[in-house]
Design a protein around this motif. Sequence first.
Motif, PDB file in Angstrom:
ATOM      1  N   GLU A 122       0.832  -1.204   0.000  1.00 12.69           N
ATOM      2  CA  GLU A 122       0.000   0.000   0.000  1.00 12.69           C
ATOM      3  C   GLU A 122       0.869   1.258   0.000  1.00 12.69           C
ATOM      4  O   GLU A 122       1.979   1.259   0.550  1.00 12.69           O
ATOM      5  N   VAL A 123       0.360   2.324  -0.592  1.00 13.06           N
ATOM      6  CA  VAL A 123       1.055   3.606  -0.552  1.00 13.06           C
ATOM      7  C   VAL A 123       0.800   4.237   0.809  1.00 13.06           C
ATOM      8  O   VAL A 123      -0.355   4.465   1.181  1.00 13.06           O
ATOM      9  N   PRO A 124       1.821   4.503   1.591  1.00 14.45           N
ATOM     10  CA  PRO A 124       1.604   5.046   2.938  1.00 14.45           C
ATOM     11  C   PRO A 124       1.057   6.465   2.898  1.00 14.45           C
ATOM     12  O   PRO A 124       1.384   7.241   2.006  1.00 14.45           O
ATOM     13  N   ASP A 125       0.232   6.794   3.865  1.00 13.53           N
ATOM     14  CA  ASP A 125      -0.262   8.169   3.990  1.00 13.53           C
ATOM     15  C   ASP A 125       0.625   8.930   4.965  1.00 13.53           C
ATOM     16  O   ASP A 125       0.161   9.649   5.844  1.00 13.53           O
ATOM     17  N   ASP A 126       1.911   8.774   4.794  1.00  9.69           N
ATOM     18  CA  ASP A 126       2.918   9.362   5.667  1.00  9.69           C
ATOM     19  C   ASP A 126       3.956  10.067   4.798  1.00  9.69           C
ATOM     20  O   ASP A 126       4.532   9.460   3.885  1.00  9.69           O
ATOM     21  N   PHE A 127       4.178  11.335   5.064  1.00  9.20           N
ATOM     22  CA  PHE A 127       5.042  12.151   4.218  1.00  9.20           C
ATOM     23  C   PHE A 127       6.453  11.594   4.112  1.00  9.20           C
ATOM     24  O   PHE A 127       6.984  11.403   3.014  1.00  9.20           O
ATOM     25  N   GLU A 128       7.083  11.327   5.237  1.00  5.91           N
ATOM     26  CA  GLU A 128       8.462  10.862   5.217  1.00  5.91           C
ATOM     27  C   GLU A 128       8.586   9.502   4.546  1.00  5.91           C
ATOM     28  O   GLU A 128       9.582   9.219   3.866  1.00  5.91           O
ATOM     29  N   ALA A 132      10.827   8.758   1.092  1.00  9.49           N
ATOM     30  CA  ALA A 132      11.890   7.758   1.128  1.00  9.49           C
ATOM     31  C   ALA A 132      11.837   6.777  -0.035  1.00  9.49           C
ATOM     32  O   ALA A 132      12.775   5.997  -0.226  1.00  9.49           O
ATOM     33  N   LEU A 133      10.785   6.790  -0.831  1.00  9.13           N
ATOM     34  CA  LEU A 133      10.653   5.854  -1.940  1.00  9.13           C
ATOM     35  C   LEU A 133      11.502   6.298  -3.127  1.00  9.13           C
ATOM     36  O   LEU A 133      11.638   7.499  -3.386  1.00  9.13           O
ATOM     37  N   PRO A 134      12.073   5.362  -3.868  1.00  9.03           N
ATOM     38  CA  PRO A 134      12.892   5.719  -5.047  1.00  9.03           C
ATOM     39  C   PRO A 134      12.092   6.530  -6.059  1.00  9.03           C
ATOM     40  O   PRO A 134      10.948   6.196  -6.377  1.00  9.03           O
TER      41      PRO A 134
END
Length: 229
Positions: A122-128, A132-134
């Motif tokens: 899942e795509v996190p709903d967290d900014f950091e 951090a994803l490529p």
Amino acid sequence: MTSSAPKKPAGRGVAPLPKGARERAPQVLASLERLYPDARTELAFRTPFELLVATVLSAQATDVSVNAATPALFERYPDAHAMAQAEAEDLEPFIRRIGLFRGKARNLAALARLLVERHGGEVPDDFEAVVALPGAGRKTANVVLSNAYGFPAIAVDTHVGRLSRRLGLSVQTNPDRVETDLQKLFPRERWVFLHHALILHGRRVCMARNPQCGACELAAFCPKVGVEA
């Protein structure tokens, strides 16, 4: 998921807002609301994963080119679990017409694997976590969190940066600092609308080359009319 809104960019040593910026900001917002009442992202997506992929692909590319490529890409790789099984070479044929496609293919393959490994696909709903994803960065995180999860955010691309300077809302060239200036000037609840409307105006009227100042409804209070920012 642990919900986390976008972090404010660092603001130490930042130049002050341009003279008259606070007075112009309500005029800019009112004009944009009249011109683009339904402003939203022009990237086509159905899920947070599709939006994340499309946003990564949109770097130094047009939304039109991205939207032309993603239907076939998403048909073959509909989610992170499917794309995590692919190598970069498998993705390249789908995005070959998009700028920097080889690097983007590598990023997407790595991004999908990290989503599966760290976030259950899942795509996190967290900014950091998104940053951090490529292939992702602050702009990508702002786009995903605002459009997929409803967080107030201002994604500063070349259009938003250029119009912010031309309209006398910021003197900054660093996107993070432009973002900080806009956050100071506009109501939090209108941040998402603002960045979409500025993008539309930058594409349709206030282009980088040959801006249509004579046809611009913002020209009456624009301090850079006819001047390249």
